[in-house]
Motif scaffolding. Sequence first.
Motif, PDB file in Angstrom:
ATOM      1  N   TRP A 172       5.656   7.087   1.685  1.00 43.36           N
ATOM      2  CA  TRP A 172       4.977   6.334   0.627  1.00 43.36           C
ATOM      3  C   TRP A 172       4.623   7.317  -0.490  1.00 43.36           C
ATOM      4  CZ3 TRP A 172       2.158   1.238   1.341  1.00 43.36           C
ATOM      5  CH2 TRP A 172       2.762   0.483   2.347  1.00 43.36           C
ATOM      6  N   LYS A 216       4.744   6.360   9.250  1.00 44.63           N
ATOM      7  CA  LYS A 216       4.437   6.250   7.820  1.00 44.63           C
ATOM      8  C   LYS A 216       3.763   7.546   7.406  1.00 44.63           C
ATOM      9  CE  LYS A 216       1.277   4.050   4.565  1.00 44.63           C
ATOM     10  NZ  LYS A 216       0.404   2.907   4.266  1.00 44.63           N
ATOM     11  N   LYS A 251      -0.749  -2.532   8.991  1.00 44.83           N
ATOM     12  CA  LYS A 251      -1.360  -1.429   8.245  1.00 44.83           C
ATOM     13  C   LYS A 251      -0.330  -0.456   7.686  1.00 44.83           C
ATOM     14  CE  LYS A 251      -6.062  -0.585   9.805  1.00 44.83           C
ATOM     15  NZ  LYS A 251      -6.888   0.315  10.604  1.00 44.83           N
ATOM     16  N   SER A 252       0.596  -0.030   8.563  1.00 42.14           N
ATOM     17  CA  SER A 252       1.528   1.032   8.156  1.00 42.14           C
ATOM     18  C   SER A 252       2.752   0.503   7.437  1.00 42.14           C
ATOM     19  CB  SER A 252       1.985   1.814   9.387  1.00 42.14           C
ATOM     20  OG  SER A 252       2.701   0.963  10.256  1.00 42.14           O
ATOM     21  N   MET A 303      -3.616   3.551   4.156  1.00 44.54           N
ATOM     22  CA  MET A 303      -3.915   2.976   5.476  1.00 44.54           C
ATOM     23  C   MET A 303      -2.712   3.031   6.419  1.00 44.54           C
ATOM     24  SD  MET A 303      -6.313  -0.316   5.120  1.00 44.54           S
ATOM     25  CE  MET A 303      -5.113  -1.245   4.218  1.00 44.54           C
ATOM     26  N   GLY A 304      -2.993   3.387   7.658  1.00 50.63           N
ATOM     27  CA  GLY A 304      -1.952   3.381   8.680  1.00 50.63           C
ATOM     28  C   GLY A 304      -0.997   4.559   8.600  1.00 50.63           C
ATOM     29  N   VAL A 317       3.191   2.701  -6.087  1.00 52.93           N
ATOM     30  CA  VAL A 317       3.804   3.293  -4.888  1.00 52.93           C
ATOM     31  C   VAL A 317       5.299   2.941  -4.803  1.00 52.93           C
ATOM     32  CG1 VAL A 317       3.301   1.347  -3.343  1.00 52.93           C
ATOM     33  CG2 VAL A 317       3.497   3.619  -2.379  1.00 52.93           C
ATOM     34  N   LYS A 318       6.036   3.821  -4.147  1.00 48.28           N
ATOM     35  CA  LYS A 318       7.426   3.490  -3.810  1.00 48.28           C
ATOM     36  C   LYS A 318       7.698   4.030  -2.408  1.00 48.28           C
ATOM     37  CE  LYS A 318      11.392   5.399  -5.127  1.00 48.28           C
ATOM     38  NZ  LYS A 318      12.589   5.783  -5.898  1.00 48.28           N
ATOM     39  N   VAL A 319       8.392   3.221  -1.623  1.00 48.48           N
ATOM     40  CA  VAL A 319       8.663   3.636  -0.243  1.00 48.48           C
ATOM     41  C   VAL A 319      10.108   4.104  -0.120  1.00 48.48           C
ATOM     42  CG1 VAL A 319       8.630   2.907   2.182  1.00 48.48           C
ATOM     43  CG2 VAL A 319       6.961   1.954   0.593  1.00 48.48           C
ATOM     44  N   ILE A 336       3.293  -0.687  -9.500  1.00 50.94           N
ATOM     45  CA  ILE A 336       2.359  -1.056  -8.418  1.00 50.94           C
ATOM     46  C   ILE A 336       1.715   0.179  -7.779  1.00 50.94           C
ATOM     47  CG2 ILE A 336       3.509  -3.240  -7.935  1.00 50.94           C
ATOM     48  CD1 ILE A 336       4.584  -1.967  -5.342  1.00 50.94           C
ATOM     49  N   MET A 361       8.821   7.016   6.956  1.00 49.42           N
ATOM     50  CA  MET A 361       8.777   6.090   5.830  1.00 49.42           C
ATOM     51  C   MET A 361       7.794   6.720   4.849  1.00 49.42           C
ATOM     52  SD  MET A 361      10.942   4.044   6.935  1.00 49.42           S
ATOM     53  CE  MET A 361      11.012   3.131   5.402  1.00 49.42           C
ATOM     54  N   TYR A 417       8.495   1.652  -9.843  1.00 50.90           N
ATOM     55  CA  TYR A 417       7.484   1.031  -8.996  1.00 50.90           C
ATOM     56  C   TYR A 417       6.227   1.899  -8.891  1.00 50.90           C
ATOM     57  CZ  TYR A 417      10.637  -2.635  -7.556  1.00 50.90           C
ATOM     58  OH  TYR A 417      11.460  -3.728  -7.563  1.00 50.90           O
ATOM     59  N   MET A 441       8.194  -1.709   1.443  1.00 49.79           N
ATOM     60  CA  MET A 441       7.888  -2.166   0.081  1.00 49.79           C
ATOM     61  C   MET A 441       7.176  -3.521   0.104  1.00 49.79           C
ATOM     62  SD  MET A 441       8.403  -0.036  -2.262  1.00 49.79           S
ATOM     63  CE  MET A 441       8.488  -0.836  -3.842  1.00 49.79           C
ATOM     64  N   ASN A 446      -5.820   2.158  -0.797  1.00 54.34           N
ATOM     65  CA  ASN A 446      -5.322   1.132   0.117  1.00 54.34           C
ATOM     66  C   ASN A 446      -3.973   1.503   0.716  1.00 54.34           C
ATOM     67  OD1 ASN A 446      -7.346  -0.632   0.156  1.00 54.34           O
ATOM     68  ND2 ASN A 446      -6.332  -2.266  -0.981  1.00 54.34           N
ATOM     69  N   TYR A 447      -3.171   2.192  -0.070  1.00 47.54           N
ATOM     70  CA  TYR A 447      -1.832   2.560   0.395  1.00 47.54           C
ATOM     71  C   TYR A 447      -1.865   3.667   1.455  1.00 47.54           C
ATOM     72  CZ  TYR A 447      -0.111  -0.039  -3.692  1.00 47.54           C
ATOM     73  OH  TYR A 447       0.167  -1.008  -4.617  1.00 47.54           O
ATOM     74  N   GLN A 500      -0.184  -5.351  -0.160  1.00 44.82           N
ATOM     75  CA  GLN A 500      -1.447  -4.633  -0.354  1.00 44.82           C
ATOM     76  C   GLN A 500      -1.841  -4.611  -1.830  1.00 44.82           C
ATOM     77  OE1 GLN A 500      -0.749  -0.914   1.664  1.00 44.82           O
ATOM     78  NE2 GLN A 500      -1.158  -1.810   3.662  1.00 44.82           N
ATOM     79  N   PHE A 501      -0.826  -4.490  -2.699  1.00 44.37           N
ATOM     80  CA  PHE A 501      -1.099  -4.480  -4.143  1.00 44.37           C
ATOM     81  C   PHE A 501      -1.698  -5.826  -4.573  1.00 44.37           C
ATOM     82  CE2 PHE A 501       0.421  -5.697  -8.394  1.00 44.37           C
ATOM     83  CZ  PHE A 501      -0.254  -4.742  -9.140  1.00 44.37           C
TER      84      PHE A 501
END
Lengths: 299, 175
Positions: free
Chosen positions: B65, B8, A171-172, B82-83, B41-43, B39, B63, B35, A196, B79-80, A202-203
């Motif tokens: 997001w 996260k 999930k995380s 989550m967690g 998101v970028k981490v 998509i 981390m 990104y 990433m 969705n991003y 997930q994407f």
Amino acid sequence: MSKNRDLINVTNDQAFEQLKALLLSDDWKNFSEIRDQVESLAKEVHDKDQLIEMLDPIIADLLDRKIHESRSEMAEALAPIMGDAIKRQIEDAKEDMVDALYPIIGRMVTKAINEAMKKLIEEINSRIQQAANTRFMIFVKSKVFKIQPAEVVLADGVLFCLEELFLIEKKSGLLIGYQSQNNDQSEKNAHILGGMLTAIRQFVNDAFAKDEKSNLIEIQHEDHNIRIDTARYTVLAAVYRGISPHDFQDNLHGLHHRIHNRYYRRLRDFKGETSEFQGVSPVMKRLFQKYRHHGSNNK
Amino acid sequence: MAQIINKKICLLGEYGAGKTSMIRRFVFDLFSDDYITTIGVKVTEKVLPPIERENKLQQFRFMIWDIAGSEEGKIKHENYWMGASGALIVTDLCRPKTFSCTSSLIEKFLALNNNPPIVIVGNKTDLIPLTELNSLETTLQEMAHTYRCPALLTSAKTGQQVEESFIRLAQCMME
């Protein structure tokens, strides 16, 4: 008196006409010819068939001269239609196009195959030279299966090289475990890469998955692959090069299954404390050891 | 030696609130900002200085997001979320009208992740005249009171209170 005057007038008109004929007859003739020519030209210009017939003998010369004089301009002018022209020509006369391109394509393909084969042979030779036990195993297998040593090497996925393993909380996207075949720099980046990779998973799931249970299984980029094994709480991603051996997928899944079972409760209650998973790394390392003889040092 | 705990966290807010600019100078980064537009998101990574609590040192690796901003309250990329163990909710002080959208964003985030800690951030203080800053801060504090979380004023341009926002979030996680 008036009769005489009329007679004089008539005589003058005749004389004037005669004089005009004497002076302008050639011009009239020329004028008439020019008019005929202009009419004929106008007719030809307006008639498409006649115009084509007229330009046909010179059009090739004209293009030839134009190409020589201003090559770049011609290229710029023709470029937008070249693709369509080739496409149409292929549709209309496929055989002709094949005949025309065969000498070039054939040569290109031959060259590419030659280079690939040369590289493959070099790679196989270097792998065979690497370790005595590898050579011994190849020798034994080639005798048992009665095939060439090179075929044994190919069948075993000689080009395979396991580079990195990421164990990620599903999930995380937090990194729980990481192993790489060599340098420390990659470990520094592993947390971001793990994150990433989760984002990309997930994407893809979001964009393409038909149901919640479907998962991204593999990502390919040229000769690099990322094989992704998904369990309830974690994702195990293997980064490798080349062709994977037939048992790799099963071994990857087996390893993931063992880790998942052993740490099930901790994974379920995971809150970011990776110190609880220190025992994971040695287990992951075993997969590297298993595939070391496939040439893990060859980068 | 402090124990490192990975978390996260999400960086959320309206489009153009300055989320990416805010973290740019403070994080370990590997990838292009493109990104975020591709998509969504970028981490990036931020290891905070150790924090002491009850004679125990703890260090957080966030981390982060950085998730593409929503527009006019239309929330994307849930969705991003989550967690996530927390979030910085970034608002644009130059556009107080977007504060109401921020409230619905917070509510959705809290509901999805079982009420994790959040910090509300009012960004772009460098663009706000001092005379207006007090009333904007009061509005943010009222919002923070509603969600029982801290609110800070930041400037991505000067770096004012950016790191403090992350530390504040980490402290909330330890409570």
